[in-house]
Design a protein around this motif. Structure first.
Motif, PDB file in Angstrom:
ATOM      1  N   ARG A 221       0.817  -1.226   0.000  1.00 45.72           N
ATOM      2  CA  ARG A 221       0.000   0.000   0.000  1.00 45.72           C
ATOM      3  C   ARG A 221       0.842   1.265   0.000  1.00 45.72           C
ATOM      4  O   ARG A 221       0.296   2.373   0.035  1.00 45.72           O
ATOM      5  CB  ARG A 221      -0.921   0.008   1.238  1.00 45.72           C
ATOM      6  N   ARG A 222       2.137   1.109  -0.049  1.00 48.86           N
ATOM      7  CA  ARG A 222       3.028   2.247   0.159  1.00 48.86           C
ATOM      8  C   ARG A 222       2.794   3.395  -0.824  1.00 48.86           C
ATOM      9  O   ARG A 222       2.747   4.562  -0.438  1.00 48.86           O
ATOM     10  CB  ARG A 222       4.471   1.767   0.067  1.00 48.86           C
ATOM     11  N   ALA A 223       2.635   3.070  -2.106  1.00 49.44           N
ATOM     12  CA  ALA A 223       2.507   4.125  -3.121  1.00 49.44           C
ATOM     13  C   ALA A 223       1.273   4.981  -2.919  1.00 49.44           C
ATOM     14  O   ALA A 223       1.230   6.140  -3.360  1.00 49.44           O
ATOM     15  CB  ALA A 223       2.485   3.494  -4.517  1.00 49.44           C
ATOM     16  N   ALA A 224       0.254   4.423  -2.255  1.00 53.13           N
ATOM     17  CA  ALA A 224      -1.007   5.146  -2.089  1.00 53.13           C
ATOM     18  C   ALA A 224      -1.090   5.890  -0.756  1.00 53.13           C
ATOM     19  O   ALA A 224      -2.074   6.579  -0.502  1.00 53.13           O
ATOM     20  CB  ALA A 224      -2.175   4.151  -2.180  1.00 53.13           C
ATOM     21  N   ARG A 225      -0.065   5.775   0.074  1.00 54.05           N
ATOM     22  CA  ARG A 225      -0.147   6.338   1.423  1.00 54.05           C
ATOM     23  C   ARG A 225       0.078   7.839   1.484  1.00 54.05           C
ATOM     24  O   ARG A 225      -0.263   8.467   2.482  1.00 54.05           O
ATOM     25  CB  ARG A 225       0.884   5.655   2.335  1.00 54.05           C
ATOM     26  N   VAL A 233      -2.360  10.031   3.348  1.00 52.85           N
ATOM     27  CA  VAL A 233      -3.678   9.657   2.850  1.00 52.85           C
ATOM     28  C   VAL A 233      -4.190   8.516   3.721  1.00 52.85           C
ATOM     29  O   VAL A 233      -3.601   7.433   3.722  1.00 52.85           O
ATOM     30  CB  VAL A 233      -3.635   9.208   1.378  1.00 52.85           C
ATOM     31  N   PRO A 234      -5.266   8.719   4.483  1.00 57.07           N
ATOM     32  CA  PRO A 234      -5.795   7.644   5.338  1.00 57.07           C
ATOM     33  C   PRO A 234      -6.183   6.422   4.515  1.00 57.07           C
ATOM     34  O   PRO A 234      -6.498   6.524   3.313  1.00 57.07           O
ATOM     35  CB  PRO A 234      -7.031   8.286   5.985  1.00 57.07           C
ATOM     36  N   LEU A 235      -6.185   5.263   5.142  1.00 58.01           N
ATOM     37  CA  LEU A 235      -6.478   4.007   4.458  1.00 58.01           C
ATOM     38  C   LEU A 235      -7.793   4.071   3.686  1.00 58.01           C
ATOM     39  O   LEU A 235      -7.878   3.639   2.529  1.00 58.01           O
ATOM     40  CB  LEU A 235      -6.516   2.862   5.478  1.00 58.01           C
ATOM     41  N   ALA A 236      -8.826   4.610   4.305  1.00 61.11           N
ATOM     42  CA  ALA A 236     -10.145   4.641   3.668  1.00 61.11           C
ATOM     43  C   ALA A 236     -10.171   5.496   2.407  1.00 61.11           C
ATOM     44  O   ALA A 236     -11.022   5.303   1.536  1.00 61.11           O
ATOM     45  CB  ALA A 236     -11.191   5.152   4.650  1.00 61.11           C
ATOM     46  N   GLU A 284     -15.682   0.706   1.964  1.00 61.05           N
ATOM     47  CA  GLU A 284     -17.030   0.386   2.466  1.00 61.05           C
ATOM     48  C   GLU A 284     -17.258  -1.128   2.533  1.00 61.05           C
ATOM     49  O   GLU A 284     -18.103  -1.590   3.304  1.00 61.05           O
ATOM     50  CB  GLU A 284     -18.089   1.016   1.573  1.00 61.05           C
ATOM     51  N   GLU A 285     -16.525  -1.885   1.741  1.00 63.28           N
ATOM     52  CA  GLU A 285     -16.715  -3.337   1.708  1.00 63.28           C
ATOM     53  C   GLU A 285     -15.784  -4.082   2.657  1.00 63.28           C
ATOM     54  O   GLU A 285     -15.734  -5.314   2.653  1.00 63.28           O
ATOM     55  CB  GLU A 285     -16.511  -3.850   0.274  1.00 63.28           C
ATOM     56  N   GLY A 316     -15.758   0.496  16.231  1.00 61.71           N
ATOM     57  CA  GLY A 316     -16.521   1.650  15.759  1.00 61.71           C
ATOM     58  C   GLY A 316     -17.005   1.495  14.337  1.00 61.71           C
ATOM     59  O   GLY A 316     -18.087   1.972  13.976  1.00 61.71           O
ATOM     60  N   GLU A 317     -16.223   0.806  13.507  1.00 61.67           N
ATOM     61  CA  GLU A 317     -16.629   0.557  12.124  1.00 61.67           C
ATOM     62  C   GLU A 317     -17.651  -0.574  12.039  1.00 61.67           C
ATOM     63  O   GLU A 317     -18.583  -0.523  11.229  1.00 61.67           O
ATOM     64  CB  GLU A 317     -15.400   0.220  11.262  1.00 61.67           C
TER      65      GLU A 317
END
Length: 388
Positions: A221-225, A233-236, A284-285, A316-317
């Protein structure tokens, strides 16, 4: 001693470093002296190999390192053992196939070392990094890192090489390396993955596999962080199209094989949580119910308040923000990132004023600049929505 490797076979040198060092130690060389000798041999390899590459790189390094060790031994208190050491000099030819890399991991992660010293020694002796590279990665002066490594080498010099080691300590050190991420000219996350792959090849242990899977899944996930401006950038909110699907597939495969052995450990549980995030096509999934179940397992294994803090987010989720806040209320509010979690859950519950205040409070306690800026922006966003 320092050397700059600009040659294309740097990876080969670094991969051979631990086995060469381990061979010298097994032959009776003091660890600190052996490590210095190996560094000398690496310098010589960088100078000689581009024009005259050896047929047996490992054998070449062993021979040169042993001779450098003998040269050093002749000039100090070991002079009286000179004749014995000369008799032990390996004959030219292929190096023995024995691989003591695993014992070297155990030595560098010895319980008598502090975590920071164990990390530095592992990167130098097992990873083959220079003192300068390690210092740059940890943003400390080179002299400070040199002193840290020297103290660590002295500490473990008296430890017998055949003593049993603690796999859990080794894994903890590698996990610390991975979490440092990228700094300077050394990508410590990638280096930790390389070393953990090496460890997994040397030992058949489900927690080693679990840690490797966890690293791969997080690294995917590094490139999207981070955004183009460097902000978090938060995970969601991450663009999942930028996730590395090959790393995810490899991580999941390694994890499934480890879990099938029914010897669950904390790194396998963490990897299972990361795999569930990676498996969701959209935020969301995400299967939050199953993630909570894995956090329950992880809390049982570790009894860690940080795990319970992360579990509160998952609750909480899965069950709604008020359920998450109820779980959070059972924890000490002095925990790192407690205020940030509380802010997020209050925002989800519609209490924007409290959330904005807590985001600002969390920003003041943030461990790094990127996180502080992210939390400050969150507070400003909510205050703007409230018309403050």
């Amino acid at each position: 001693m320092h050397f700059q490797v600009t040659w294309s076979d740097e990876a080969l040198l670094r991969s051979l470093t631990p086995s060469v060092l381990a061979l010298l130690v097994r032959r009776g060389a003091d660890f600190a002296a052996a490590e210095d000798a190996v560094q000398d041999a690496l310098v010589e390899a960088v100078r000689v190999w581009p024009a005259d590459p050896p047929r047996d790189p490992k054998g070449w390094l062993v021979t040169v390192a042993w001779r450098r060790f003998l040269d050093a031994a002749r000039s100090d208190a070991a002079r009286r053992r000179r004749e014995d050491l000369v008799d032990e000099e390996p004959a030219p030819g292929p190096a023995p196939a024995v691989d003591d890399t695993l014992q070297l991991y155990f030595l560098c992660a010895h319980p008598s070392l502090t975590p920071s010293s164990a990390v530095a020694l592992t990167l130098r002796a097992v990873g083959g990094l220079t003192t300068r590279q390690i210092a740059q990665a940890y943003l400390v002066p080179e002299t400070t890192m040199a002193q840290r490594i020297s103290r660590a080498k002295r500490t473990v010099s008296g430890v017998r090489f055949d003593q049993p080691g603690d796999v859990a300590t080794v894994l903890r050190v590698l996990y610390l390396v991975f979490n440092e991420g990228y700094s300077g000219d050394v990508d410590l996350s990638a280096e930790a993955i390389r070393l953990t792959r090496q460890l997994a090849a040397a030992i058949d242990h489900p927690e080693v596999a679990g840690l490797l899977a966890l690293m791969l899944l997080h690294h995917a996930r590094r490139a999207a962080r981070t955004a183009p401006d460097g902000s978090l950038v938060p995970l969601a909110e991450q663009d999942r199209g930028r996730w590395d699907t090959e790393l995810i597939a490899e991580g999941v495969e390694i994890l499934q094989a480890a879990l099938a052995r029914d010897r669950l450990g904390e790194f396998q549980a963490q990897a299972a949580i990361a795999a569930l995030h990676a498996d969701a096509p959209t935020a969301e999934e995400t299967d939050w119910v199953q993630i909570v179940e894995w956090y329950d397992e992880l809390a049982r294994l570790t009894d860690s308040p940080v795990v319970r803090l992360n579990r509160a987010v998952a609750v909480g989720e899965a069950d709604g923000p008020r359920a998450g806040l109820a779980a959070l209320a059972k924890l000490n509010d002095a925990l790192p990132r407690h205020a940030a979690v509380a802010a997020y859950l209050h925002e989800r519950d519609g209490d924007l004023a409290t959330a904005a205040r807590l985001y600002a409070e969390a920003a003041q306690k943030a461990p790094n600049l990127a996180e502080r800026d992210h939390l400050t922006r969150q507070a400003a966003r909510l205050n703007a929505r409230r018309g403050c």
